[in-house]
Write a protein that holds these residues in place. Structure first.
Motif, PDB file in Angstrom:
ATOM      1  N   ASN A 345      54.117  50.382  37.760  1.00 43.80           N
ATOM      2  CA  ASN A 345      54.500  50.074  39.145  1.00 43.80           C
ATOM      3  C   ASN A 345      53.399  50.481  40.121  1.00 43.80           C
ATOM      4  OD1 ASN A 345      55.126  52.782  38.393  1.00 43.80           O
ATOM      5  ND2 ASN A 345      56.331  53.036  40.257  1.00 43.80           N
ATOM      6  N   ILE A 346      52.724  51.622  39.845  1.00 45.53           N
ATOM      7  CA  ILE A 346      51.612  52.064  40.690  1.00 45.53           C
ATOM      8  C   ILE A 346      50.426  51.118  40.522  1.00 45.53           C
ATOM      9  CG2 ILE A 346      49.924  53.918  41.032  1.00 45.53           C
ATOM     10  CD1 ILE A 346      52.141  55.902  40.304  1.00 45.53           C
ATOM     11  N   GLN A 347      50.185  50.682  39.290  1.00 48.70           N
ATOM     12  CA  GLN A 347      49.101  49.728  39.051  1.00 48.70           C
ATOM     13  C   GLN A 347      49.362  48.404  39.774  1.00 48.70           C
ATOM     14  OE1 GLN A 347      46.420  47.945  35.347  1.00 48.70           O
ATOM     15  NE2 GLN A 347      48.287  49.044  34.880  1.00 48.70           N
ATOM     16  N   ASP A 348      50.607  47.957  39.767  1.00 43.66           N
ATOM     17  CA  ASP A 348      50.957  46.711  40.464  1.00 43.66           C
ATOM     18  C   ASP A 348      50.684  46.833  41.963  1.00 43.66           C
ATOM     19  OD1 ASP A 348      51.765  45.569  38.093  1.00 43.66           O
ATOM     20  OD2 ASP A 348      53.914  45.952  38.415  1.00 43.66           O
ATOM     21  N   THR A 349      51.052  47.975  42.546  1.00 47.57           N
ATOM     22  CA  THR A 349      50.827  48.193  43.977  1.00 47.57           C
ATOM     23  C   THR A 349      49.334  48.177  44.291  1.00 47.57           C
ATOM     24  OG1 THR A 349      52.830  49.537  44.134  1.00 47.57           O
ATOM     25  CG2 THR A 349      51.224  49.747  45.922  1.00 47.57           C
ATOM     26  N   LEU A 350      48.537  48.829  43.445  1.00 45.75           N
ATOM     27  CA  LEU A 350      47.090  48.852  43.651  1.00 45.75           C
ATOM     28  C   LEU A 350      46.497  47.461  43.493  1.00 45.75           C
ATOM     29  CD1 LEU A 350      44.428  50.262  44.116  1.00 45.75           C
ATOM     30  CD2 LEU A 350      44.421  50.974  41.718  1.00 45.75           C
ATOM     31  N   GLN A 351      46.960  46.699  42.522  1.00 47.31           N
ATOM     32  CA  GLN A 351      46.433  45.343  42.323  1.00 47.31           C
ATOM     33  C   GLN A 351      46.810  44.430  43.484  1.00 47.31           C
ATOM     34  OE1 GLN A 351      47.998  44.800  38.321  1.00 47.31           O
ATOM     35  NE2 GLN A 351      45.915  44.777  37.478  1.00 47.31           N
ATOM     36  N   SER A 352      47.969  44.659  44.076  1.00 41.98           N
ATOM     37  CA  SER A 352      48.353  43.872  45.261  1.00 41.98           C
ATOM     38  C   SER A 352      47.390  44.141  46.410  1.00 41.98           C
ATOM     39  CB  SER A 352      49.786  44.221  45.684  1.00 41.98           C
ATOM     40  OG  SER A 352      50.718  43.830  44.703  1.00 41.98           O
ATOM     41  N   GLU A 353      46.978  45.420  46.573  1.00 42.43           N
ATOM     42  CA  GLU A 353      46.013  45.748  47.624  1.00 42.43           C
ATOM     43  C   GLU A 353      44.665  45.099  47.324  1.00 42.43           C
ATOM     44  OE1 GLU A 353      44.730  49.732  50.076  1.00 42.43           O
ATOM     45  OE2 GLU A 353      44.506  49.805  47.900  1.00 42.43           O
ATOM     46  N   ILE A 354      44.252  45.114  46.061  1.00 40.05           N
ATOM     47  CA  ILE A 354      42.987  44.477  45.674  1.00 40.05           C
ATOM     48  C   ILE A 354      43.043  42.982  45.947  1.00 40.05           C
ATOM     49  CG2 ILE A 354      41.541  43.885  43.680  1.00 40.05           C
ATOM     50  CD1 ILE A 354      42.315  46.646  42.504  1.00 40.05           C
ATOM     51  N   ASP A 355      44.150  42.345  45.562  1.00 40.92           N
ATOM     52  CA  ASP A 355      44.301  40.894  45.795  1.00 40.92           C
ATOM     53  C   ASP A 355      44.236  40.563  47.274  1.00 40.92           C
ATOM     54  OD1 ASP A 355      44.603  40.665  43.080  1.00 40.92           O
ATOM     55  OD2 ASP A 355      46.792  40.458  43.133  1.00 40.92           O
ATOM     56  N   SER A 356      44.823  41.431  48.089  1.00 42.73           N
ATOM     57  CA  SER A 356      44.828  41.205  49.542  1.00 42.73           C
ATOM     58  C   SER A 356      43.405  41.254  50.105  1.00 42.73           C
ATOM     59  CB  SER A 356      45.701  42.251  50.225  1.00 42.73           C
ATOM     60  OG  SER A 356      45.671  42.117  51.624  1.00 42.73           O
ATOM     61  N   VAL A 357      42.619  42.215  49.635  1.00 44.73           N
ATOM     62  CA  VAL A 357      41.230  42.333  50.101  1.00 44.73           C
ATOM     63  C   VAL A 357      40.424  41.124  49.657  1.00 44.73           C
ATOM     64  CG1 VAL A 357      39.096  43.669  49.889  1.00 44.73           C
ATOM     65  CG2 VAL A 357      41.282  44.848  50.192  1.00 44.73           C
ATOM     66  N   LEU A 358      40.621  40.680  48.423  1.00 48.46           N
ATOM     67  CA  LEU A 358      39.888  39.516  47.916  1.00 48.46           C
ATOM     68  C   LEU A 358      40.238  38.260  48.713  1.00 48.46           C
ATOM     69  CD1 LEU A 358      40.169  40.177  44.074  1.00 48.46           C
ATOM     70  CD2 LEU A 358      38.049  40.076  45.408  1.00 48.46           C
ATOM     71  N   GLU A 359      41.507  38.156  49.084  1.00 52.91           N
ATOM     72  CA  GLU A 359      41.938  36.993  49.861  1.00 52.91           C
ATOM     73  C   GLU A 359      41.331  37.007  51.270  1.00 52.91           C
ATOM     74  OE1 GLU A 359      46.080  34.840  51.379  1.00 52.91           O
ATOM     75  OE2 GLU A 359      46.169  36.618  50.106  1.00 52.91           O
ATOM     76  N   LYS A 360      41.334  38.169  51.908  1.00 53.47           N
ATOM     77  CA  LYS A 360      40.797  38.277  53.267  1.00 53.47           C
ATOM     78  C   LYS A 360      39.294  38.025  53.310  1.00 53.47           C
ATOM     79  CE  LYS A 360      44.281  41.559  54.946  1.00 53.47           C
ATOM     80  NZ  LYS A 360      44.547  42.960  55.390  1.00 53.47           N
ATOM     81  N   THR A 361      38.592  38.406  52.235  1.00 51.99           N
ATOM     82  CA  THR A 361      37.125  38.295  52.218  1.00 51.99           C
ATOM     83  C   THR A 361      36.638  37.053  51.488  1.00 51.99           C
ATOM     84  OG1 THR A 361      36.955  39.606  50.185  1.00 51.99           O
ATOM     85  CG2 THR A 361      36.885  40.803  52.285  1.00 51.99           C
ATOM     86  N   ASN A 362      37.592  36.258  50.996  1.00 47.71           N
ATOM     87  CA  ASN A 362      37.236  35.078  50.188  1.00 47.71           C
ATOM     88  C   ASN A 362      36.364  35.461  48.987  1.00 47.71           C
ATOM     89  OD1 ASN A 362      38.595  33.097  51.809  1.00 47.71           O
ATOM     90  ND2 ASN A 362      36.916  33.259  53.300  1.00 47.71           N
ATOM     91  N   GLY A 363      36.609  36.630  48.450  1.00 47.06           N
ATOM     92  CA  GLY A 363      35.884  37.079  47.271  1.00 47.06           C
ATOM     93  C   GLY A 363      34.533  37.691  47.555  1.00 47.06           C
ATOM     94  N   ASP A 364      34.098  37.654  48.815  1.00 43.93           N
ATOM     95  CA  ASP A 364      32.793  38.223  49.173  1.00 43.93           C
ATOM     96  C   ASP A 364      32.998  39.660  49.659  1.00 43.93           C
ATOM     97  OD1 ASP A 364      30.114  38.521  49.716  1.00 43.93           O
ATOM     98  OD2 ASP A 364      30.213  37.506  51.668  1.00 43.93           O
ATOM     99  N   VAL A 365      33.231  40.563  48.704  1.00 43.60           N
ATOM    100  CA  VAL A 365      33.615  41.930  49.024  1.00 43.60           C
ATOM    101  C   VAL A 365      32.390  42.787  49.319  1.00 43.60           C
ATOM    102  CG1 VAL A 365      34.838  43.971  48.194  1.00 43.60           C
ATOM    103  CG2 VAL A 365      35.613  41.697  47.533  1.00 43.60           C
ATOM    104  N   LYS A 366      32.485  43.574  50.384  1.00 41.60           N
ATOM    105  CA  LYS A 366      31.388  44.452  50.795  1.00 41.60           C
ATOM    106  C   LYS A 366      31.832  45.919  50.696  1.00 41.60           C
ATOM    107  CE  LYS A 366      28.931  40.841  52.063  1.00 41.60           C
ATOM    108  NZ  LYS A 366      27.788  40.381  51.226  1.00 41.60           N
ATOM    109  N   TYR A 367      30.873  46.785  50.910  1.00 44.03           N
ATOM    110  CA  TYR A 367      31.100  48.233  50.885  1.00 44.03           C
ATOM    111  C   TYR A 367      32.257  48.628  51.795  1.00 44.03           C
ATOM    112  CZ  TYR A 367      30.220  53.095  52.364  1.00 44.03           C
ATOM    113  OH  TYR A 367      30.348  54.414  52.709  1.00 44.03           O
TER     114      TYR A 367
END
Length: 528
Positions: A345-367
């Protein structure tokens, strides 16, 4: 015959002085203490492999919960273990000028004598002030792209298929930490996760950074009998391996100076530091992470003056960063993976945050996108509470200091130069007074609402005071980048051979999960 008698008397004298007399040290001072045995002190069970040192310290902490300090013997050295966090803050921060140094043991190798951990007094202050600008958020940001490349390489080469493939997780992450060090610190490109065999750099790195049984015995001998260790030229590390890395560093610096090559890595920053050309652009970076530590004002280089450092001294710092970084990152990463695997359940929550960042940045993730991730930081902070990067730390008294009695029946103790203070980090992190249900993995302890209630001074995975870990920001970013890219496409899962709950091997000094087995499976996403 008389020669045998002579040497027997000499041996008996040294044995009594080194191994018997220290046992009554705290009793003679009237300080609460634990009964110890010759040579091994209070850590006999640890030497026999029956109990991990961190568990011994935790048991003593619980037993003496009402004592602000308790006397211990580590091998043949009397130590005063601090149980009270206010006293810990007083000694390591407020009265730091009385406890500037850390414990050391004799070692003939310059790497051990001249690195930041072994340096003392003003020499340490000057070196720390010289190196501090290297580890500011602004400098580390320039190195983040190299870290991302290493994380992507690892993620793309982890074996996944229709069936979950079990791996020794520390071996997987040691390849990542190796490639980070090779690229970011040494300026060498190597992809350990794709090499069919063990490349020379990685092979030597594992031997250098992983303590073997023989090295543990050497450490005990160096601590217990420093004079004999010096006479017989006994070193902790294999000279051939140390020379291998020393030559790489020296050759790299010489080549870059000759060819005027500049690269965004640690070697380049060390070369600038040696010349006194680094600018300290440090700020109180709130995005560095809850566990990150800040530099003390007493380390202002303008107050300390400028010192010319030799190539040997700078090389010793490079070797130290490598030695500390290789093991620390692979160990912390292994425990994050373990906790996520058994807490899906904790891993799912973390992956949701990762997915959200990838979506906002269109995959172009920065520091900046990664360091601002709140839940990722919470997961890392909780892992470092439960599985501290260092489960203990120490300080050496450098000026006479008296701990005043403030409790009924408590006796004040006057520490003399050379006396050792022991601080049980893990024992305090597991104290339910500060962290309720300490065995439970709960990242919400470090959420915006709850972290404000954490008692000041009760959480210090990277140490405390001016002699805290200089590379905390660097280490935190390495781990965050690793799990961002790893969990974007993969999930970590337990296997039939995953030990739940995990018990650390008492034969290793640190929390080394060498036998931890986990698996990976593909996520049904196409983020990258």
């Amino acid at each position: 015959m008389w020669i045998l008698v002579f040497f027997s008397v000499v041996f008996a004298y040294f044995f009594y002085k080194s191994c018997i007399k220290p046992l009554s040290y705290w009793k003679n001072l009237g300080i609460p203490h634990e009964k110890a045995v010759p040579i091994f002190g209070n850590f006999f069970d640890s030497i026999l492999g029956r109990k991990h040192t961190s568990d011994i310290l935790s048991d003593i902490h619980k037993k003496h919960k009402n004592d602000r300090y308790v006397g211990l013997i580590q091998f043949n050295k009397p130590m005063l273990m601090l149980n009270d966090i206010e006293l810990i803050k007083q000694i390591t921060i407020k009265d730091f000028d009385h406890f500037v140094d850390r414990m050391e043991f004799e070692d003939p190798d310059p790497f051990m004598r001249k690195n930041l951990l072994a340096m003392k007094g003003n020499i340490w202050k000057e070196m720390r002030a010289t190196l501090s600008p290297i580890f500011t958020s602004a400098k580390i940001k320039h190195m983040s792209q190299l870290m991302m490349e290493c994380a992507k390489n690892l993620q793309q080469n982890i074996p996944v298929g229709s069936n979950i493939q079990e791996v020794l997780i520390k071996d997987v992450f040691s390849k990542y930490s190796n490639d980070i060090i090779a690229s970011v610190a040494f300026g060498i490109q190597c992809n350990s996760s794709t090499d069919a065999g063990i490349n020379e750099f990685y092979g030597n790195a594992k031997k250098f950074a992983t303590f073997s049984a023989s090295q543990n015995l050497k450490a005990i001998f160096l601590i217990t009998f420093p004079y004999f260790a010096k006479v017989f030229n006994i070193s902790m590390f294999d000279k051939g391996i140390v020379n291998y890395f020393r030559n790489i560093i020296c050759d790299t610096m010489a080549y870059r100076e000759k060819e005027n090559i500049v690269r965004p890595d640690l070697i380049n920053l060390l070369m600038e530091a040696k010349k006194g050309q680094l600018i300290n652009d440090s700020t109180k970076d709130k995005d560095a992470g809850f566990a990150a530590v800040n530099e003390s004002d007493i380390l202002d280089s303008e107050k300390l003056g400028k010192k010319e450092w030799t190539n040997e001294e700078i090389t010793a710092q490079s070797l130290l960063f490598f030695f500390a970084g290789f093991e620390t990152i692979s160990i912390v990463s292994s425990f994050i993976a373990y906790e996520l695997a058994i807490n899906p359940n904790i891993q799912d929550t973390l992956q949701s945050e990762i997915d959200s960042v990838l979506e906002k940045t269109n995959g172009d993730v920065k520091y900046d996108d990664i360091v601002k991730m709140k839940y990722l930081d919470q997961v890392l902070a909780e892992t470092l509470r439960k599985w501290s990067a260092a489960f203990q730390t120490d300080r050496i008294c450098t000026r006479e200091y008296t701990i005043k009695s403030i409790q009924p029946g408590e006796k004040e103790v006057t520490l003399k130069p050379g006396d050792i203070i022991l601080i049980p980090i893990s024992a305090i992190h597991y104290d339910p007074e500060y962290f309720p249900e300490p065995e439970r993995f709960d990242p919400e302890r470090f959420g915006d609402e709850n972290k404000q209630t954490i008692v000041s001074g009760s959480y210090f995975p990277f140490g405390t005071g001016p002699r805290n870990c200089i590379g905390s920001r660097f280490a935190l970013l390495e781990v965050k980048i690793l799990f961002f890219f790893l969990l974007s496409n993969l999930s970590v899962v337990p296997t039939s051979k995953t030990q739940i709950p995990y018990k650390v091997n008492p034969r290793f000094f640190n929390f080394s999960p060498t036998d931890m087995r986990l698996g990976f499976k593909q996520r049904n996403v196409t983020n990258l």
